[in-house]
Design an enzyme around this catalytic site. Structure first.
Site, PDB file in Angstrom:
ATOM      1  N   ARG A  39       1.303  -3.121  -4.681  1.00  0.00           N
ATOM      2  CA  ARG A  39       0.401  -4.222  -4.344  1.00  0.00           C
ATOM      3  C   ARG A  39       0.573  -4.530  -2.862  1.00  0.00           C
ATOM      4  NH1 ARG A  39       3.782  -6.670  -2.144  1.00  0.00           N
ATOM      5  NH2 ARG A  39       2.510  -8.517  -2.084  1.00  0.00           N
ATOM      6  N   GLY A  40      -0.324  -5.372  -2.350  1.00  0.00           N
ATOM      7  CA  GLY A  40      -0.393  -5.594  -0.914  1.00  0.00           C
ATOM      8  C   GLY A  40      -1.487  -4.710  -0.348  1.00  0.00           C
ATOM      9  N   ALA A  41      -2.388  -5.313   0.434  1.00  0.00           N
ATOM     10  CA  ALA A  41      -3.596  -4.606   0.869  1.00  0.00           C
ATOM     11  C   ALA A  41      -3.315  -3.268   1.549  1.00  0.00           C
ATOM     12  CB  ALA A  41      -4.433  -5.504   1.780  1.00  0.00           C
ATOM     13  N   ARG A  97      -9.048  -2.817  -8.224  1.00  0.00           N
ATOM     14  CA  ARG A  97      -8.930  -4.211  -7.778  1.00  0.00           C
ATOM     15  C   ARG A  97     -10.080  -4.471  -6.807  1.00  0.00           C
ATOM     16  NH1 ARG A  97      -3.208  -6.709  -6.503  1.00  0.00           N
ATOM     17  NH2 ARG A  97      -4.420  -8.530  -7.152  1.00  0.00           N
ATOM     18  N   GLN A 114       5.525 -13.387  -6.195  1.00  0.00           N
ATOM     19  CA  GLN A 114       5.858 -12.346  -5.207  1.00  0.00           C
ATOM     20  C   GLN A 114       6.709 -12.877  -4.058  1.00  0.00           C
ATOM     21  OE1 GLN A 114       2.718 -13.115  -6.315  1.00  0.00           O
ATOM     22  NE2 GLN A 114       1.368 -11.320  -6.263  1.00  0.00           N
ATOM     23  N   ASP A 158      -5.793 -10.015   2.606  1.00  0.00           N
ATOM     24  CA  ASP A 158      -6.401  -8.951   1.803  1.00  0.00           C
ATOM     25  C   ASP A 158      -7.807  -8.627   2.267  1.00  0.00           C
ATOM     26  OD1 ASP A 158      -4.657  -8.280  -0.833  1.00  0.00           O
ATOM     27  OD2 ASP A 158      -4.286 -10.317  -0.156  1.00  0.00           O
ATOM     28  N   ASN A 169      -6.682 -14.318   1.158  1.00  0.00           N
ATOM     29  CA  ASN A 169      -5.291 -13.933   0.904  1.00  0.00           C
ATOM     30  C   ASN A 169      -4.884 -14.474  -0.459  1.00  0.00           C
ATOM     31  OD1 ASN A 169      -2.877 -12.604   1.951  1.00  0.00           O
ATOM     32  ND2 ASN A 169      -1.949 -14.633   1.952  1.00  0.00           N
ATOM     33  N   LYS A 170      -3.659 -14.192  -0.841  1.00  0.00           N
ATOM     34  CA  LYS A 170      -3.145 -14.620  -2.140  1.00  0.00           C
ATOM     35  C   LYS A 170      -3.430 -16.101  -2.374  1.00  0.00           C
ATOM     36  CE  LYS A 170      -1.523 -12.599  -4.684  1.00  0.00           C
ATOM     37  NZ  LYS A 170      -2.186 -11.948  -5.838  1.00  0.00           N
TER      38      LYS A 170
END
Length: 309
Positions: free
Chosen positions: A44-46, A78, A172, A213, A222-223
């Site tokens: 995960r993470g762009a 995603r 996270q 992201d 973003n998150k």
């Protein structure tokens, strides 16, 4: 430590769902394995999602799968992180999918170090920096974006402290960002998500640095929870920076037209395997939120610090 590596025509990934208690790896033998890894947040993470998607396309090519078909399936894993679409399209346009994926892999590491170099310029001796979610080495091939800025400042010998919020519902910040900082002996404290505004009001936070992201006209995705941090930082006149590579930029749309991923409600209903609400509770679980550009001090990129678009 690399978040992902290409070994023997397989994609090797750190299984981030097992951290911080266990450092283990998942091997993707085919492109469908990569889709599962992206969807289930093993990776995960762009930036990391983008590079993993590139290797997914390479695996599809090795398997003899039609790349247009594979591209549609990988992009559906995603829907929000623009790096995923950027990487898949870049491989589609290349003559050699594996070579292109390997090139993106090397570029990501160089890009993150450049982001760290520019970002460290805004970090002062003695700063306490708040970060949200995980935008570190685990969100990239290596080094990180937001945590790359912190790493670079630490490597320059600056005496800094880091505060990570837990980042509900998947935690996270707690499980990944704290772990990364501890691995490098960078002073770090964990706080509940709801505590950041209070700490700001007490003068305990000097800067905020988060990842992204998607960056588009009008702001940053973003998150989820990033917008609440930005609101508090704006109120308390605390600089709020976003660290991200140009591959995260989408210049074709307004940020407010972004499709925000809605994830399984059980991520909210359960914590640590235990149900924390009445059985059958309805849940709204957006994975991301939108921070408008007026709340952003600057965007730290591999080419320097710029104003939000």
């Amino acid at each position: 430590m690399k978040t992902l590596e290409w070994e023997g025509n397989k994609l090797k990934l750190i299984d981030q769902t097992k951290l911080p208690d266990e450092l283990s790896y998942v091997y993707c033998d085919n492109y469908r394995d990569v889709i599962v890894a992206i969807r289930d947040m093993i990776v995960r993470g762009a930036p990391a999602i983008g590079v993993a998607a590139g290797f997914g396309m390479a695996l599809a090519d090795i398997e003899g799968v039609d790349l247009d078909k594979a591209a549609v399936e990988i992009k559906a894993a995603r829907p929000t992180a623009v790096n995923l679409f950027w990487a898949v399209d870049r491989v589609l346009e290349s003559d050699n999918p594996l070579d292109e994926a390997l090139k993106m892999y090397d570029e990501d590491m160089a890009t993150n170090r450049a982001i760290g170099k520019f970002g460290a310029e805004v970090i002062d001796e003695g700063d306490t920096i708040l970060t949200h979610c995980n935008a570190g080495a685990l969100a990239c091939v290596d080094y990180g974006t937001a945590l790359g800025v912190i790493r670079a400042a630490h490597e320059q010998g600056k005496n800094i402290d880091v505060i990570c919020d837990e980042t509900r519902p998947r935690g996270q910040g707690a499980s990944l960002s704290v772990w990364e900082m501890q691995q490098e002996n960078i002073p770090v404290k964990l706080i509940p998500d709801v505590a950041s505004g209070f700490l700001m009001s007490q003068g305990m936070i000097d800067k905020v640095v988060i990842g992204a992201d998607r960056i588009a006209k009008g702001g940053v995705v973003n998150k989820v929870g990033s917008f609440m941090v930005a609101l508090a930082a704006k109120h308390h006149d605390i600089p709020f920076y976003v660290a991200a590579p140009y591959s995260t930029f989408d210049n074709e749309i307004s940020i407010f037209d972004t499709v925000i991923e809605e994830r399984d409600g059980d991520e909210v209903r359960y914590y640590g395997g235990a149900r924390i609400c009445p059985e059958g509770t309805d849940v709204i679980n957006p994975a991301f939120d939108i921070t408008p550009k007026e709340f952003i001090t600057g965007i730290i990129t591999e080419k320097g610090i710029i104003d939000p678009i």
